[in-house]
Design a protein around this motif. Sequence first.
Motif, short mmCIF file in Angstrom:
data_model
loop_
_atom_site.label_atom_id
_atom_site.label_comp_id
_atom_site.label_asym_id
_atom_site.label_seq_id
_atom_site.Cartn_x
_atom_site.Cartn_y
_atom_site.Cartn_z
N GLY A 170 -14.72 -41.35 -2.29
CA GLY A 170 -15.07 -40.20 -3.10
C GLY A 170 -14.47 -38.93 -2.55
N GLY A 171 -13.92 -38.09 -3.42
CA GLY A 171 -13.20 -36.90 -2.98
C GLY A 171 -14.03 -35.89 -2.23
N HIS A 172 -15.34 -35.85 -2.48
CA HIS A 172 -16.18 -34.88 -1.78
C HIS A 172 -16.25 -35.13 -0.27
CE1 HIS A 172 -17.63 -34.24 -5.91
NE2 HIS A 172 -18.06 -33.07 -5.49
N VAL A 173 -15.90 -36.34 0.17
CA VAL A 173 -16.04 -36.67 1.58
C VAL A 173 -14.72 -37.07 2.24
CG1 VAL A 173 -18.49 -37.27 1.44
CG2 VAL A 173 -16.78 -39.02 0.93
N PHE A 174 -13.58 -36.72 1.61
CA PHE A 174 -12.28 -37.05 2.19
C PHE A 174 -12.12 -36.59 3.63
CE2 PHE A 174 -9.51 -37.49 -1.92
CZ PHE A 174 -10.11 -38.72 -2.18
N PRO A 175 -12.60 -35.40 4.04
CA PRO A 175 -12.41 -35.00 5.44
C PRO A 175 -13.04 -35.96 6.44
CG PRO A 175 -12.94 -33.09 4.10
CD PRO A 175 -13.16 -34.29 3.24
N LEU A 176 -14.11 -36.65 6.06
CA LEU A 176 -14.70 -37.63 6.96
C LEU A 176 -13.76 -38.82 7.14
CD1 LEU A 176 -18.27 -37.36 5.49
CD2 LEU A 176 -17.73 -36.92 7.88
N GLU B 70 -22.78 -31.51 -9.54
CA GLU B 70 -23.59 -30.47 -8.89
C GLU B 70 -25.07 -30.86 -9.00
OE1 GLU B 70 -24.86 -26.00 -10.04
OE2 GLU B 70 -22.70 -26.33 -9.87
N LEU B 71 -25.66 -31.15 -7.86
CA LEU B 71 -27.06 -31.60 -7.82
C LEU B 71 -27.63 -31.27 -6.45
CD1 LEU B 71 -29.43 -33.36 -9.03
CD2 LEU B 71 -28.32 -35.32 -7.92
N ASP B 72 -28.83 -30.70 -6.44
CA ASP B 72 -29.52 -30.46 -5.18
C ASP B 72 -30.14 -31.78 -4.73
OD1 ASP B 72 -30.58 -29.22 -2.95
OD2 ASP B 72 -32.31 -28.40 -4.03
N GLN B 73 -29.48 -32.45 -3.81
CA GLN B 73 -29.81 -33.83 -3.50
C GLN B 73 -30.94 -34.05 -2.50
OE1 GLN B 73 -25.18 -35.12 -4.37
NE2 GLN B 73 -25.78 -34.43 -2.36
N PRO B 74 -31.10 -33.20 -1.48
CA PRO B 74 -32.16 -33.50 -0.49
C PRO B 74 -33.55 -33.69 -1.06
CG PRO B 74 -30.63 -31.92 0.43
CD PRO B 74 -30.23 -32.10 -1.01
N VAL C 263 -21.38 -41.29 1.55
CA VAL C 263 -21.27 -41.45 0.10
C VAL C 263 -20.89 -40.12 -0.53
CG1 VAL C 263 -22.89 -43.37 0.01
CG2 VAL C 263 -23.75 -41.04 -0.27
N THR C 264 -20.23 -40.21 -1.67
CA THR C 264 -19.80 -39.01 -2.36
C THR C 264 -20.97 -38.35 -3.07
OG1 THR C 264 -17.98 -38.14 -3.68
CG2 THR C 264 -19.16 -40.05 -4.58
N ALA C 265 -20.72 -37.20 -3.66
CA ALA C 265 -21.78 -36.41 -4.27
C ALA C 265 -22.30 -37.04 -5.56
CB ALA C 265 -21.27 -35.00 -4.56
N GLY C 266 -23.44 -36.55 -6.03
CA GLY C 266 -23.98 -36.93 -7.33
C GLY C 266 -24.37 -38.39 -7.38
N PRO C 267 -23.73 -39.20 -8.24
CA PRO C 267 -24.11 -40.61 -8.35
C PRO C 267 -23.91 -41.39 -7.07
CG PRO C 267 -22.10 -40.16 -9.60
CD PRO C 267 -22.67 -38.83 -9.21
N GLY C 268 -22.99 -40.94 -6.22
CA GLY C 268 -22.87 -41.58 -4.92
C GLY C 268 -24.17 -41.50 -4.14
N GLY D 81 -23.92 -37.35 2.86
CA GLY D 81 -23.53 -37.26 1.46
C GLY D 81 -22.61 -36.08 1.20
N GLY D 82 -21.70 -36.27 0.25
CA GLY D 82 -20.94 -35.13 -0.24
C GLY D 82 -21.82 -34.25 -1.11
N ARG D 83 -21.33 -33.06 -1.41
CA ARG D 83 -22.10 -32.10 -2.20
C ARG D 83 -21.11 -31.14 -2.86
NH1 ARG D 83 -27.57 -29.97 -1.88
NH2 ARG D 83 -27.67 -27.77 -2.53
N ALA D 84 -21.43 -30.72 -4.06
CA ALA D 84 -20.58 -29.77 -4.75
C ALA D 84 -20.42 -28.50 -3.90
CB ALA D 84 -21.17 -29.42 -6.10
N PRO D 85 -19.27 -27.80 -4.03
CA PRO D 85 -18.98 -26.66 -3.15
C PRO D 85 -20.00 -25.52 -3.26
CG PRO D 85 -17.01 -27.36 -4.32
CD PRO D 85 -18.14 -28.11 -4.93
N ASP D 86 -20.28 -24.92 -2.13
CA ASP D 86 -21.14 -23.72 -2.10
C ASP D 86 -20.51 -22.57 -2.87
OD1 ASP D 86 -23.38 -24.59 -0.77
OD2 ASP D 86 -22.84 -23.72 1.18
N GLY D 87 -19.17 -22.45 -2.74
CA GLY D 87 -18.49 -21.26 -3.25
C GLY D 87 -18.65 -21.04 -4.74
N ARG D 88 -18.90 -22.11 -5.51
CA ARG D 88 -19.06 -21.96 -6.96
C ARG D 88 -20.34 -22.64 -7.44
NH1 ARG D 88 -13.60 -22.77 -10.27
NH2 ARG D 88 -14.95 -21.71 -11.77
#
Length: 553
Positions: free
Chosen positions: A35-41, A124-128, A82-87, A109-116
């Motif tokens: 998943g793209g949200h966690v590519f840096p890992l 975009e989902l507040d997952q915790p 895991v990536t954001a949202g459904p991940g 988990g990945g998460r949608a960017p803070d900046g936007r």
Amino acid sequence: MHTPPFSGSIAGHGGSQAVAVARHHGIDTMFTLSGGHVFPLYDAAVSPEPTVRLLDVRHEQTAVFAAEAVGKLTRRAGLAVVTAGPGVTNVVSGVATAHFNGSPLVVLGGRAPDGRWGQGLLQELDQPPLLAPITKRASTVHATDAIAAAVDDAFLLANGAHRGPVFLDVPMDRLYDQAQVDLGPRPAPADRSPDPGAVAEIARLIGEAERPLFVYGSDVWMDGAEQAALAVAEELGIPVVTNGQGRGVLPPGHPLLATRARGAAFGRADLVVVVGTPLDFRIGHGLFGGRDGAPLAKVVHVTDAPEQRAAHLTLAGAASGDLTAVLRGIGDAAKPASSVAAWRTELAGAAAAAAAGDAAALASDADPIHPARIYGELNRVLDDDAVVIGDGGDFVSYAGKYIEPKRPGNWLDPGPFGCLGTGMGYAIAARLSRPSSQVVALLGDGAAGFSLMDVDTLVRHKLPVVMVCGNNGIWGLEKAPMQLIYGYDVITELTPQTRYDEVVRALGGGGELVTDPGEIGPALRRAFDSGVPYMVNIATDPADVYPRKTMGV
């Protein structure tokens, strides 16, 4: 041994911060689904050279079950990414299973960017808040230079008693950003020495009991107390019933092992010392005794942390802390009554009678196949260090009755949450964690439908395991109770003799269908010799429903 807090300097993006700390805590495999949200890992795991194995699965739930099983087998938290949202939402059942099992686990988990944030971003989902009720902590890191400390805290918390899952998500932009981090020395874990007075009181109760019993559960293994548990039982001569990963603390045939005489042990004991397992439905909610007009037994609860003590009944005694210290303290102070010898003889006789009664079922030539025959054959080919995984209902209940692990920590099942679909994830972890051991996944045909696609993962990553499917073509745990309640059943039928073995073969493994009881043994030997993920798909009799005093409804 607990790994101490991380100390040192890290430079790089947020993924580098997280992976460096994870490696410090013993992580050598990251279970994930791309998943793209966690590519840096991923980048940190493989660049500039591979430092953490990336093991990708076909469903995020499998990643979490694999990481949980690493925790169960190694007694040190595994890692799922895991990536954001459904991940993230796909892992909820797996995290809940780890929560109820007390398994150390870290999920990043990945998460949608803070900046936007707040602009309707993808996933975009507040997952915790979704994970908070089933984790020791669920939180978000909003600064790149805080990621390392947060991941360190996650592993320390997951591995600390009472063990459990920790969830942490990181906004995508913070994970890609760069930072230089310096972490200095941090506090050592809190002292877990038990209260000497509480231990002395338990010893006193043992000395007064005529029919004492130990119950050893998974936390005996997870807390590294299996040798102390065996020693105290032998020193005091007290019979033992085991469950979960406590199975194998006393090996099969041990004169004090009373698991096969469980009914008599629970019904006739006057004192039950429960160590390392909750007083839940698996052991009658702690209501022991009462058979043949006897009063209810006194109950002692020994746990690895105070918050795990049962609160739904009045305890005669309780102790918490390092389970090795508690058990050694009991062994040093207790002096059992002379009547315990007669109690041992009584339970040994009940266990021998139960084993003799099982012989016919284990050797049954019935056609259709009786499930017990499968375990009669399997017991002949299992090595002492085999890892046996149960994922199913009635079929796995038979396994719990007939399979006796020879070593602790080698039995894996979904635990009290009862979530089907653990099998492939647990098998992946077992093959990695115990590379020289046999790994056997016992699947009901209902459970097979939850995770069998991850045979593809076993094949791609060259992880040979043996799968045994008890294929009775029904939802056995539901069909019998519905018949009992209503006199009929609906939506409890599956297709008889579905070719799950052909599914495994299509995914690159091996397999065969067995309909003759005489072919079970040869098929199992072919499976172990194959060197590939191999399914022995055994057509069993749907009329053979595991007998229960209650139907769980």
